[in-house]
Design a protein around this motif. Sequence first.
Motif, PDB file in Angstrom:
ATOM      1  N   ASN A  22      49.071 -59.009 -19.219  1.00 40.07           N
ATOM      2  CA  ASN A  22      48.359 -57.749 -19.516  1.00 40.07           C
ATOM      3  C   ASN A  22      48.845 -56.504 -19.070  1.00 40.07           C
ATOM      4  OD1 ASN A  22      46.083 -59.388 -20.411  1.00 40.07           O
ATOM      5  ND2 ASN A  22      45.710 -59.838 -18.369  1.00 40.07           N
ATOM      6  N   THR A  23      48.199 -55.403 -19.534  1.00 44.70           N
ATOM      7  CA  THR A  23      48.669 -53.923 -19.125  1.00 44.70           C
ATOM      8  C   THR A  23      47.421 -53.478 -18.934  1.00 44.70           C
ATOM      9  OG1 THR A  23      50.854 -53.802 -20.355  1.00 44.70           O
ATOM     10  CG2 THR A  23      49.648 -51.848 -19.884  1.00 44.70           C
ATOM     11  N   LYS A  24      47.356 -52.486 -17.633  1.00 44.19           N
ATOM     12  CA  LYS A  24      46.122 -51.814 -17.473  1.00 44.19           C
ATOM     13  C   LYS A  24      46.417 -50.526 -17.834  1.00 44.19           C
ATOM     14  CE  LYS A  24      43.518 -54.515 -14.373  1.00 44.19           C
ATOM     15  NZ  LYS A  24      42.701 -54.516 -13.320  1.00 44.19           N
ATOM     16  N   LEU A  25      45.331 -49.895 -18.480  1.00 46.55           N
ATOM     17  CA  LEU A  25      45.381 -48.341 -18.862  1.00 46.55           C
ATOM     18  C   LEU A  25      44.431 -47.847 -17.730  1.00 46.55           C
ATOM     19  CD1 LEU A  25      45.859 -45.955 -20.534  1.00 46.55           C
ATOM     20  CD2 LEU A  25      44.288 -46.686 -22.259  1.00 46.55           C
ATOM     21  N   HIS A  26      44.650 -46.869 -16.918  1.00 46.39           N
ATOM     22  CA  HIS A  26      43.810 -46.289 -16.087  1.00 46.39           C
ATOM     23  C   HIS A  26      43.661 -44.928 -16.358  1.00 46.39           C
ATOM     24  CE1 HIS A  26      44.214 -49.044 -12.729  1.00 46.39           C
ATOM     25  NE2 HIS A  26      45.301 -49.458 -13.379  1.00 46.39           N
ATOM     26  N   ALA A  27      42.268 -44.519 -16.202  1.00 52.09           N
ATOM     27  CA  ALA A  27      42.158 -42.978 -16.728  1.00 52.09           C
ATOM     28  C   ALA A  27      40.958 -42.476 -15.754  1.00 52.09           C
ATOM     29  CB  ALA A  27      41.571 -42.893 -18.003  1.00 52.09           C
ATOM     30  N   ARG A  28      41.109 -41.163 -15.764  1.00 51.76           N
ATOM     31  CA  ARG A  28      39.944 -40.235 -15.252  1.00 51.76           C
ATOM     32  C   ARG A  28      39.917 -39.176 -15.778  1.00 51.76           C
ATOM     33  NH1 ARG A  28      40.554 -39.860  -9.295  1.00 51.76           N
ATOM     34  NH2 ARG A  28      41.629 -41.742  -9.392  1.00 51.76           N
ATOM     35  N   ASN A  29      38.741 -38.413 -15.523  1.00 51.44           N
ATOM     36  CA  ASN A  29      38.600 -37.161 -16.270  1.00 51.44           C
ATOM     37  C   ASN A  29      39.447 -35.903 -15.473  1.00 51.44           C
ATOM     38  OD1 ASN A  29      37.252 -36.760 -13.602  1.00 51.44           O
ATOM     39  ND2 ASN A  29      35.116 -36.185 -14.514  1.00 51.44           N
ATOM     40  N   ASN A  30      39.829 -35.093 -16.156  1.00 49.33           N
ATOM     41  CA  ASN A  30      40.863 -33.700 -15.641  1.00 49.33           C
ATOM     42  C   ASN A  30      40.261 -33.072 -14.712  1.00 49.33           C
ATOM     43  OD1 ASN A  30      43.491 -32.694 -15.746  1.00 49.33           O
ATOM     44  ND2 ASN A  30      42.741 -31.263 -16.871  1.00 49.33           N
ATOM     45  N   ALA A  31      38.915 -32.819 -15.048  1.00 49.07           N
ATOM     46  CA  ALA A  31      38.227 -31.508 -14.008  1.00 49.07           C
ATOM     47  C   ALA A  31      36.992 -32.359 -13.440  1.00 49.07           C
ATOM     48  CB  ALA A  31      37.825 -30.458 -14.717  1.00 49.07           C
ATOM     49  N   SER A  32      36.713 -32.000 -12.124  1.00 51.29           N
ATOM     50  CA  SER A  32      35.664 -32.832 -11.490  1.00 51.29           C
ATOM     51  C   SER A  32      34.100 -32.361 -12.345  1.00 51.29           C
ATOM     52  CB  SER A  32      35.527 -31.980 -10.175  1.00 51.29           C
ATOM     53  OG  SER A  32      34.496 -32.803  -9.348  1.00 51.29           O
ATOM     54  N   GLY A  33      33.534 -33.691 -12.417  1.00 46.81           N
ATOM     55  CA  GLY A  33      32.166 -33.490 -12.938  1.00 46.81           C
ATOM     56  C   GLY A  33      32.109 -33.130 -14.523  1.00 46.81           C
ATOM     57  N   GLN A  34      33.471 -33.494 -15.123  1.00 47.28           N
ATOM     58  CA  GLN A  34      33.241 -33.349 -16.618  1.00 47.28           C
ATOM     59  C   GLN A  34      33.578 -34.834 -17.069  1.00 47.28           C
ATOM     60  OE1 GLN A  34      35.729 -30.207 -17.856  1.00 47.28           O
ATOM     61  NE2 GLN A  34      34.486 -28.492 -17.288  1.00 47.28           N
ATOM     62  N   GLU A  35      32.709 -35.385 -17.692  1.00 50.43           N
ATOM     63  CA  GLU A  35      33.188 -36.983 -18.130  1.00 50.43           C
ATOM     64  C   GLU A  35      33.817 -36.873 -19.263  1.00 50.43           C
ATOM     65  OE1 GLU A  35      29.893 -39.654 -19.601  1.00 50.43           O
ATOM     66  OE2 GLU A  35      30.025 -40.156 -17.393  1.00 50.43           O
ATOM     67  N   SER A  36      34.764 -37.551 -19.341  1.00 50.69           N
ATOM     68  CA  SER A  36      35.753 -37.798 -20.635  1.00 50.69           C
ATOM     69  C   SER A  36      35.431 -39.355 -21.398  1.00 50.69           C
ATOM     70  CB  SER A  36      37.245 -37.468 -20.321  1.00 50.69           C
ATOM     71  OG  SER A  36      37.706 -37.868 -21.393  1.00 50.69           O
ATOM     72  N   VAL A  37      35.513 -39.319 -22.436  1.00 47.69           N
ATOM     73  CA  VAL A  37      35.543 -40.840 -23.040  1.00 47.69           C
ATOM     74  C   VAL A  37      36.956 -40.867 -23.660  1.00 47.69           C
ATOM     75  CG1 VAL A  37      34.202 -42.423 -24.482  1.00 47.69           C
ATOM     76  CG2 VAL A  37      33.030 -40.693 -23.057  1.00 47.69           C
ATOM     77  N   LEU A  38      37.439 -41.954 -23.497  1.00 49.37           N
ATOM     78  CA  LEU A  38      38.800 -42.598 -24.511  1.00 49.37           C
ATOM     79  C   LEU A  38      38.224 -43.819 -25.461  1.00 49.37           C
ATOM     80  CD1 LEU A  38      41.389 -42.704 -21.640  1.00 49.37           C
ATOM     81  CD2 LEU A  38      40.710 -40.574 -23.023  1.00 49.37           C
ATOM     82  N   MET A  39      38.550 -43.398 -26.664  1.00 48.26           N
ATOM     83  CA  MET A  39      38.305 -44.429 -27.549  1.00 48.26           C
ATOM     84  C   MET A  39      39.759 -45.113 -27.872  1.00 48.26           C
ATOM     85  SD  MET A  39      35.032 -43.845 -27.771  1.00 48.26           S
ATOM     86  CE  MET A  39      34.684 -44.867 -29.206  1.00 48.26           C
ATOM     87  N   ILE A  40      39.737 -46.513 -27.838  1.00 48.07           N
ATOM     88  CA  ILE A  40      41.063 -47.062 -27.614  1.00 48.07           C
ATOM     89  C   ILE A  40      41.094 -48.295 -28.899  1.00 48.07           C
ATOM     90  CG2 ILE A  40      42.778 -48.320 -26.530  1.00 48.07           C
ATOM     91  CD1 ILE A  40      41.279 -47.139 -23.696  1.00 48.07           C
ATOM     92  N   ILE A  41      42.172 -48.102 -29.513  1.00 45.90           N
ATOM     93  CA  ILE A  41      42.394 -49.282 -30.423  1.00 45.90           C
ATOM     94  C   ILE A  41      43.695 -49.877 -30.071  1.00 45.90           C
ATOM     95  CG2 ILE A  41      42.672 -49.783 -32.930  1.00 45.90           C
ATOM     96  CD1 ILE A  41      41.286 -47.217 -33.661  1.00 45.90           C
ATOM     97  N   ALA A  42      43.810 -51.130 -29.984  1.00 46.01           N
ATOM     98  CA  ALA A  42      44.874 -51.968 -29.731  1.00 46.01           C
ATOM     99  C   ALA A  42      45.424 -52.503 -30.847  1.00 46.01           C
ATOM    100  CB  ALA A  42      44.690 -53.106 -28.725  1.00 46.01           C
ATOM    101  N   TYR A  43      46.615 -52.643 -31.334  1.00 53.14           N
ATOM    102  CA  TYR A  43      47.050 -53.106 -32.419  1.00 53.14           C
ATOM    103  C   TYR A  43      47.709 -54.374 -32.328  1.00 53.14           C
ATOM    104  CZ  TYR A  43      45.796 -48.763 -34.511  1.00 53.14           C
ATOM    105  OH  TYR A  43      45.005 -47.629 -34.848  1.00 53.14           O
ATOM    106  N   LYS A  44      47.883 -55.423 -33.126  1.00 47.65           N
ATOM    107  CA  LYS A  44      48.700 -56.705 -32.981  1.00 47.65           C
ATOM    108  C   LYS A  44      50.143 -56.454 -33.097  1.00 47.65           C
ATOM    109  CE  LYS A  44      45.311 -59.794 -34.980  1.00 47.65           C
ATOM    110  NZ  LYS A  44      45.035 -60.672 -36.027  1.00 47.65           N
ATOM    111  N   ASP A  45      50.787 -57.025 -32.314  1.00 48.65           N
ATOM    112  CA  ASP A  45      52.345 -56.646 -32.119  1.00 48.65           C
ATOM    113  C   ASP A  45      52.971 -57.762 -33.272  1.00 48.65           C
ATOM    114  OD1 ASP A  45      54.997 -56.127 -31.904  1.00 48.65           O
ATOM    115  OD2 ASP A  45      55.070 -57.237 -29.872  1.00 48.65           O
ATOM    116  N   ASP A  46      53.191 -57.339 -34.407  1.00 47.66           N
ATOM    117  CA  ASP A  46      53.797 -58.298 -35.407  1.00 47.66           C
ATOM    118  C   ASP A  46      55.136 -57.991 -35.749  1.00 47.66           C
ATOM    119  OD1 ASP A  46      53.666 -55.777 -36.616  1.00 47.66           O
ATOM    120  OD2 ASP A  46      52.390 -56.472 -38.291  1.00 47.66           O
TER     121      ASP A  46
END
Length: 99
Positions: A74-98
Motif C-alpha cells: 500500500n501507499t498512504k496519501l496524507h493530507a491536512r488543510n493549508n490554513a488553520s480552521g479551514q477544512e479542505s476535502v480531497l476527492m480521490i480517484i484511484a486507477y487500475k495499473d494496466d
Amino acid sequence: MKDFKEPAAFYQLTCTNDDQSVTIPWANRYVEVYVRDKDARVAFNDSSGSSTYFLAAGQKYKFALPWDQTNLANTKLHARNNASGQESVLMIIAYKDDE
C-alpha cells in the motif's frame, strides 16, 4: 499515465488541522486528486505538514504514487488543510495499473 484508465476506487479525505490519511493499494497507484473548498498540503507515506506539497483549491492533480518499502502492498496519501480552521476535502480517484 495514459489519458484514460479504468477507475478502481474512489476516496474522500476530509482535511483538518491534524494529519489525515487514506491507504491506496499498490495495484491502484495512479490517482487523480481534486481539491474541493480550501487549499491542502499532502505527503506520501509520511505525515503532512506546512512544508509538504501544496495543492490549490479547485484544482485537479495526477500522481503516480511512490513505492512504500515498509508496507509493500500500500501507499498512504496524507493530507491536512493549508490554513488553520479551514477544512479542505480531497476527492480521490484511484486507477487500475494496466501498463
